[in-house]
Design a protein around this motif. Structure first.
Motif, mmCIF file in Angstrom:
data_model
loop_
_atom_site.group_PDB
_atom_site.id
_atom_site.type_symbol
_atom_site.label_atom_id
_atom_site.label_comp_id
_atom_site.label_asym_id
_atom_site.label_seq_id
_atom_site.Cartn_x
_atom_site.Cartn_y
_atom_site.Cartn_z
ATOM 1 N N ALA A 117 36.497 33.046 39.445
ATOM 2 C CA ALA A 117 36.513 33.445 40.860
ATOM 3 C C ALA A 117 37.633 32.736 41.617
ATOM 4 O O ALA A 117 38.299 33.339 42.478
ATOM 5 N N LEU A 118 37.862 31.473 41.303
ATOM 6 C CA LEU A 118 38.951 30.728 41.942
ATOM 7 C C LEU A 118 40.304 31.307 41.552
ATOM 8 O O LEU A 118 41.203 31.431 42.396
ATOM 9 N N TRP A 119 40.463 31.663 40.286
ATOM 10 C CA TRP A 119 41.726 32.241 39.816
ATOM 11 C C TRP A 119 41.965 33.610 40.452
ATOM 12 O O TRP A 119 43.095 33.946 40.797
ATOM 13 N N ARG A 120 40.894 34.392 40.616
ATOM 14 C CA ARG A 120 41.031 35.708 41.242
ATOM 15 C C ARG A 120 41.445 35.560 42.705
ATOM 16 O O ARG A 120 42.303 36.306 43.195
ATOM 17 N N ALA A 121 40.860 34.598 43.391
ATOM 18 C CA ALA A 121 41.225 34.360 44.791
ATOM 19 C C ALA A 121 42.682 33.919 44.903
ATOM 20 O O ALA A 121 43.403 34.354 45.812
ATOM 21 N N ALA A 122 43.128 33.069 43.977
ATOM 22 C CA ALA A 122 44.519 32.613 43.999
ATOM 23 C C ALA A 122 45.472 33.771 43.734
ATOM 24 O O ALA A 122 46.550 33.863 44.349
ATOM 25 N N THR A 123 45.075 34.673 42.841
ATOM 26 C CA THR A 123 45.913 35.843 42.549
ATOM 27 C C THR A 123 46.013 36.747 43.766
ATOM 28 O O THR A 123 47.103 37.231 44.108
ATOM 29 N N THR A 124 44.901 36.980 44.428
ATOM 30 C CA THR A 124 44.910 37.826 45.631
ATOM 31 C C THR A 124 45.808 37.219 46.706
ATOM 32 O O THR A 124 46.591 37.932 47.358
ATOM 33 N N ASP A 175 46.871 47.540 40.353
ATOM 34 C CA ASP A 175 46.167 46.467 39.648
ATOM 35 C C ASP A 175 46.019 46.922 38.197
ATOM 36 O O ASP A 175 45.094 47.652 37.854
ATOM 37 N N LEU A 176 46.945 46.504 37.369
ATOM 38 C CA LEU A 176 46.977 46.933 35.968
ATOM 39 C C LEU A 176 46.111 45.995 35.131
ATOM 40 O O LEU A 176 46.044 44.796 35.398
ATOM 41 N N ALA A 177 45.455 46.552 34.102
ATOM 42 C CA ALA A 177 44.456 45.814 33.331
ATOM 43 C C ALA A 177 43.335 45.360 34.263
ATOM 44 O O ALA A 177 42.858 44.229 34.207
ATOM 45 N N ALA A 178 42.919 46.280 35.121
ATOM 46 C CA ALA A 178 41.952 45.963 36.175
ATOM 47 C C ALA A 178 40.567 45.652 35.631
ATOM 48 O O ALA A 178 39.752 45.040 36.330
ATOM 49 N N GLY A 179 40.266 46.087 34.413
ATOM 50 C CA GLY A 179 38.957 45.806 33.845
ATOM 51 C C GLY A 179 37.844 46.404 34.674
ATOM 52 O O GLY A 179 37.851 47.601 34.994
ATOM 53 N N THR A 180 36.888 45.590 35.074
ATOM 54 C CA THR A 180 35.749 46.069 35.858
ATOM 55 C C THR A 180 36.059 46.124 37.350
ATOM 56 O O THR A 180 35.160 46.302 38.163
ATOM 57 N N ALA A 181 37.320 45.945 37.702
ATOM 58 C CA ALA A 181 37.825 46.126 39.078
ATOM 59 C C ALA A 181 37.386 45.046 40.051
ATOM 60 O O ALA A 181 37.470 45.238 41.266
ATOM 61 N N ALA A 182 36.950 43.896 39.553
ATOM 62 C CA ALA A 182 36.657 42.782 40.459
ATOM 63 C C ALA A 182 37.923 42.367 41.202
ATOM 64 O O ALA A 182 37.902 42.091 42.408
ATOM 65 N N SER A 183 39.047 42.339 40.490
ATOM 66 C CA SER A 183 40.323 41.993 41.121
ATOM 67 C C SER A 183 40.755 43.080 42.096
ATOM 68 O O SER A 183 41.290 42.788 43.174
ATOM 69 N N ALA A 236 38.810 45.063 43.844
ATOM 70 C CA ALA A 236 37.984 44.966 45.046
ATOM 71 C C ALA A 236 38.469 43.838 45.949
ATOM 72 O O ALA A 236 38.468 43.964 47.177
ATOM 73 N N SER A 237 38.897 42.743 45.349
ATOM 74 C CA SER A 237 39.427 41.629 46.130
ATOM 75 C C SER A 237 40.689 42.040 46.875
ATOM 76 O O SER A 237 40.870 41.716 48.058
ATOM 77 N N LEU A 238 41.563 42.790 46.210
ATOM 78 C CA LEU A 238 42.787 43.282 46.845
ATOM 79 C C LEU A 238 42.469 44.318 47.923
ATOM 80 O O LEU A 238 43.077 44.335 48.996
ATOM 81 N N ALA A 239 41.490 45.182 47.652
ATOM 82 C CA ALA A 239 41.161 46.270 48.566
ATOM 83 C C ALA A 239 40.531 45.774 49.855
ATOM 84 O O ALA A 239 40.557 46.477 50.874
ATOM 85 N N ALA A 240 39.984 44.562 49.843
ATOM 86 C CA ALA A 240 39.371 44.009 51.053
ATOM 87 C C ALA A 240 40.377 43.866 52.194
ATOM 88 O O ALA A 240 39.991 43.803 53.363
ATOM 89 N N SER A 241 41.668 43.857 51.865
ATOM 90 C CA SER A 241 42.719 43.752 52.875
ATOM 91 C C SER A 241 42.968 45.067 53.602
ATOM 92 O O SER A 241 43.659 45.101 54.616
ATOM 93 N N GLY A 242 42.461 46.163 53.032
ATOM 94 C CA GLY A 242 42.754 47.484 53.568
ATOM 95 C C GLY A 242 43.850 48.210 52.823
ATOM 96 O O GLY A 242 44.157 49.360 53.130
ATOM 97 N N ALA A 243 44.450 47.548 51.817
ATOM 98 C CA ALA A 243 45.476 48.197 50.988
ATOM 99 C C ALA A 243 44.846 49.293 50.134
ATOM 100 O O ALA A 243 43.644 49.259 49.843
ATOM 101 N N GLN A 244 45.667 50.256 49.746
ATOM 102 C CA GLN A 244 45.251 51.288 48.799
ATOM 103 C C GLN A 244 45.523 50.774 47.389
ATOM 104 O O GLN A 244 46.684 50.512 47.040
ATOM 105 N N VAL A 245 44.483 50.601 46.592
ATOM 106 C CA VAL A 245 44.603 49.956 45.293
ATOM 107 C C VAL A 245 44.338 50.970 44.179
ATOM 108 O O VAL A 245 43.350 51.701 44.216
ATOM 109 N N VAL A 246 45.231 50.992 43.200
ATOM 110 C CA VAL A 246 45.024 51.776 41.992
ATOM 111 C C VAL A 246 44.570 50.820 40.897
ATOM 112 O O VAL A 246 45.319 49.920 40.491
#
Length: 237
Positions: free
Chosen positions: A39-46, A59-67, A69-79
């Motif tokens: 979770a800390l690493w994901r926050a640092a990446t965001t 978001d490439l290699a998004a897996g289960t899309a936890a990353s 969702a973190s990016l999308a919280a900004s309002g950006a359009q995330v693939v």
């Protein structure tokens, strides 16, 4: 179902099949294995991506899309793109209600996107699993707008010899056993250890990024260098 065991040949169908099998328990197992550092690493990446409302982000290699969702919280359009349909299905189940995430099955070495389509591109713990990571870096460059940015979060080489030895022992001896106790495909975590051990260090990966055309290349170690955040920008000219 017979567990799928990938190897360092990184055949795409075998690696994808392995991730299909661990998709449901993937996030839970990662949290246990990293003692919550994921979770800390994901926050640092965001924070490194610095997504903004209205931007289009891959978001490439998004897996289960936890990353994602973190990016999308900004309002950006995330693939959220991944080559594992099982991981994407789990991502849709968890985050499909978010209107600004789109899920696409994609091969990192032949992305199904136009040139200069994204303001930012990011990839966490996925470049190491690509059969031709240098081609993936070139593809990420191709689909990024001039002036756009890239963030790669990847397992790396701890610079301290003592910690590096302890880390490698944990990966080789402890991590697969814990995965099996958690009911996860332990063979997948044997492969994880092998792929980390075989992966180049931070400086080498930085040189690959420069060779793909990226500029302003830099990296920052997280958690004593267990992972490293690599950042770069596509030239405007």
């Amino acid at each position: 179902m017979q567990p799928n065991r990938a190897d360092l040949g990184k055949n795409p169908s075998r690696v994808s099949g392995m991730f299909d099998q661990v998709a449901k328990g993937y996030d839970r197992t990662n949290t246990v294995m990293t003692f919550g550092n994921d979770a800390l690493w994901r926050a640092a990446t965001t924070r490194a991506v610095a997504p903004k409302r209205g931007e289009r982000i891959l978001d490439l290699a998004a897996g289960t899309a936890a990353s994602s969702a973190s990016l999308a919280a900004s309002g950006a359009q995330v693939v959220a793109a991944d080559f594992s349909p099982g991981m994407l299905a789990e991502g849709r189940r968890r985050h499909g209600h978010l209107h600004n995430i789109t899920f696409i099955e994609a091969d990192a070495t032949a992305l199904p996107f136009d040139d200069a389509e994204f303001d930012a591109v990011t990839m966490s713990y996925g470049l190491r699993n690509v059969q031709d990571p240098k081609e993936a870096l070139r593809e990420l460059y191709r689909v990024t707008k001039p002036g756009g940015r890239m963030v790669i979060n990847e397992f790396s080489t701890p610079p301290g010899a003592l910690f590096r030895g302890l880390y490698r022992f944990y990966n080789a001896q402890i991590l697969p056993r814990m995965a099996r106790l958690a009911g996860t495909n332990g063979d997948a975590y044997d492969y994880l250890n092998e792929s980390i051990r075989d992966w180049p260090d931070q400086r080498t990966l930085s040189s690959w990024i420069r060779d793909a055309g990226w500029t302003e290349v830099e990296y920052r170690n997280l958690t004593f260098g267990i992972v490293a955040l690599h950042r770069a920008r596509k030239p405007r000219d």
